[in-house]
Scaffold this motif. Sequence first.
Motif, short mmCIF file in Angstrom:
data_model
loop_
_atom_site.label_atom_id
_atom_site.label_comp_id
_atom_site.label_asym_id
_atom_site.label_seq_id
_atom_site.Cartn_x
_atom_site.Cartn_y
_atom_site.Cartn_z
N ALA A 4 15.92 32.91 27.01
CA ALA A 4 16.53 31.80 26.28
C ALA A 4 16.48 30.51 27.09
O ALA A 4 16.14 29.44 26.57
CB ALA A 4 17.97 32.15 25.92
N ALA A 5 16.81 30.61 28.38
CA ALA A 5 16.79 29.41 29.23
C ALA A 5 15.37 28.88 29.42
O ALA A 5 15.14 27.66 29.43
CB ALA A 5 17.43 29.72 30.58
N ALA A 6 14.41 29.78 29.56
CA ALA A 6 13.01 29.37 29.72
C ALA A 6 12.52 28.67 28.45
O ALA A 6 11.84 27.64 28.51
CB ALA A 6 12.13 30.57 30.04
N ALA A 7 12.87 29.25 27.29
CA ALA A 7 12.46 28.64 26.02
C ALA A 7 13.04 27.23 25.87
O ALA A 7 12.36 26.30 25.46
CB ALA A 7 12.90 29.52 24.85
N LYS A 8 14.31 27.07 26.23
CA LYS A 8 14.94 25.75 26.13
C LYS A 8 14.24 24.74 27.03
O LYS A 8 14.01 23.58 26.63
CB LYS A 8 16.42 25.87 26.51
CG LYS A 8 17.19 24.57 26.40
CD LYS A 8 18.66 24.77 26.74
CE LYS A 8 19.43 23.46 26.64
NZ LYS A 8 20.88 23.66 26.98
N LEU A 9 13.88 25.17 28.23
CA LEU A 9 13.23 24.27 29.18
C LEU A 9 11.86 23.82 28.69
O LEU A 9 11.54 22.63 28.70
CB LEU A 9 13.10 24.96 30.54
CG LEU A 9 12.39 24.17 31.65
CD1 LEU A 9 13.11 22.86 31.94
CD2 LEU A 9 12.29 25.01 32.92
N VAL A 10 11.03 24.76 28.23
CA VAL A 10 9.67 24.39 27.84
C VAL A 10 9.64 23.65 26.51
O VAL A 10 8.79 22.78 26.29
CB VAL A 10 8.73 25.62 27.81
CG1 VAL A 10 8.65 26.25 29.20
CG2 VAL A 10 9.16 26.64 26.78
N GLU A 11 10.57 23.99 25.62
CA GLU A 11 10.63 23.28 24.34
C GLU A 11 11.00 21.81 24.55
O GLU A 11 10.58 20.94 23.78
CB GLU A 11 11.61 23.97 23.40
CG GLU A 11 11.05 25.27 22.82
CD GLU A 11 12.09 26.07 22.05
OE1 GLU A 11 13.30 25.71 22.11
OE2 GLU A 11 11.70 27.06 21.39
N ALA A 12 11.76 21.53 25.59
CA ALA A 12 12.10 20.14 25.91
C ALA A 12 10.88 19.36 26.36
O ALA A 12 10.87 18.13 26.32
CB ALA A 12 13.17 20.11 27.01
N ARG A 13 9.81 20.09 26.75
CA ARG A 13 8.54 19.45 27.14
C ARG A 13 7.56 19.39 25.98
O ARG A 13 6.41 19.03 26.15
CB ARG A 13 7.90 20.22 28.28
CG ARG A 13 8.25 19.74 29.68
CD ARG A 13 9.63 20.10 30.05
NE ARG A 13 9.91 19.80 31.47
CZ ARG A 13 11.10 19.99 32.01
NH1 ARG A 13 12.10 20.48 31.30
NH2 ARG A 13 11.31 19.71 33.28
N GLY A 14 7.99 19.79 24.81
CA GLY A 14 7.10 19.75 23.66
C GLY A 14 6.29 21.00 23.46
O GLY A 14 5.38 21.04 22.62
N TRP A 15 6.57 22.07 24.23
CA TRP A 15 5.89 23.34 24.03
C TRP A 15 6.58 24.12 22.91
O TRP A 15 7.73 23.84 22.57
CB TRP A 15 5.91 24.17 25.32
CG TRP A 15 5.21 23.53 26.49
CD1 TRP A 15 4.75 22.24 26.58
CD2 TRP A 15 4.95 24.13 27.75
NE1 TRP A 15 4.20 22.00 27.82
CE2 TRP A 15 4.30 23.15 28.56
CE3 TRP A 15 5.18 25.39 28.28
CZ2 TRP A 15 3.90 23.41 29.86
CZ3 TRP A 15 4.77 25.65 29.58
CH2 TRP A 15 4.13 24.67 30.37
N ARG A 16 5.88 25.11 22.35
CA ARG A 16 6.44 25.90 21.27
C ARG A 16 6.40 27.39 21.63
O ARG A 16 5.37 27.89 22.09
CB ARG A 16 5.65 25.70 19.96
CG ARG A 16 5.58 24.27 19.49
CD ARG A 16 4.96 24.17 18.08
NE ARG A 16 3.80 25.03 17.89
CZ ARG A 16 2.56 24.70 18.27
NH1 ARG A 16 2.33 23.54 18.86
NH2 ARG A 16 1.55 25.53 18.02
N VAL A 17 7.52 28.04 21.43
CA VAL A 17 7.59 29.48 21.64
C VAL A 17 7.33 30.15 20.30
O VAL A 17 8.09 29.96 19.34
CB VAL A 17 8.96 29.91 22.19
CG1 VAL A 17 9.01 31.42 22.38
CG2 VAL A 17 9.26 29.19 23.50
N GLU A 18 6.23 30.90 20.24
CA GLU A 18 5.84 31.58 19.00
C GLU A 18 5.69 33.06 19.28
O GLU A 18 4.63 33.53 19.71
CB GLU A 18 4.54 30.98 18.45
CG GLU A 18 4.65 29.49 18.12
CD GLU A 18 3.34 28.91 17.61
OE1 GLU A 18 2.31 29.62 17.68
OE2 GLU A 18 3.36 27.75 17.16
N GLY A 19 6.79 33.79 19.06
CA GLY A 19 6.77 35.22 19.34
C GLY A 19 6.61 35.48 20.82
O GLY A 19 7.41 35.02 21.63
N GLU A 20 5.54 36.20 21.19
CA GLU A 20 5.32 36.54 22.59
C GLU A 20 4.42 35.55 23.31
O GLU A 20 4.03 35.78 24.45
CB GLU A 20 4.72 37.95 22.68
CG GLU A 20 5.65 39.04 22.16
CD GLU A 20 5.08 40.42 22.32
OE1 GLU A 20 3.92 40.52 22.78
OE2 GLU A 20 5.78 41.40 21.99
#
Length: 228
Positions: A171-187
Amino acid sequence: VPCRPRAALSQSLRRREAMAASAYDVARVPALEANVRQQCADGTYDLDNNLALLKLYQFHPEKSDSAVVGRVLVKALTRLPASDYLMCTYLIPERVQEEELLAQVAAVAALLETCQFRGVWAALEPLQEPLLQHIPGVADALRDFVVHTLGLTYQAIPAAHVTASLGLDAAAAAKLVEARGWRVEGELVQVALNDDNQAKPRKAAEEGGGALQLGQLTKVMSAAFGLH
């Protein structure tokens, strides 16, 4: 360009001479060390101060304080990918770098510089009490570097790899990278496209010029190593 008055030139010269002389003035050590501690406390950064202190430690090894050197090196690591850490190490004698505390900092630096990010977070643990508790924000700065480096290399990364590289839970990793404009899509984590992580056309090869072909490269290598 109008000529500067002789008095102004003389004053400028005296100022430069004074600065050069003070660079080797051991009496400056306490003030420079205090500046390092202030940088650690308030999150500022002064590379010139830190290099000046390391230089004085070189000339006056009896004044050297490994704990302060450690703080200087950790602050330099927070500036990656800039070369501050490398510049600092040039001013630290090998015998000092081999001391346990500084060797532990060097181990972290080696992991970062070789992109072995998964090992960084365990390597930081021994530094927590002697150094990191005095320097807030180190982990955040290093994670910024990790994200920066991954973003230069990949367009898509397994989410598990991102999580382990950042030393965070999912969850923390997803929050960090999404703040950079990355997208978490499943795995998978989809990295924002940039000039570095996209394939570029090889114009020289396409036009038949500039790039060495395999046969040419073989001849160059043979000539260089005396092979026939």
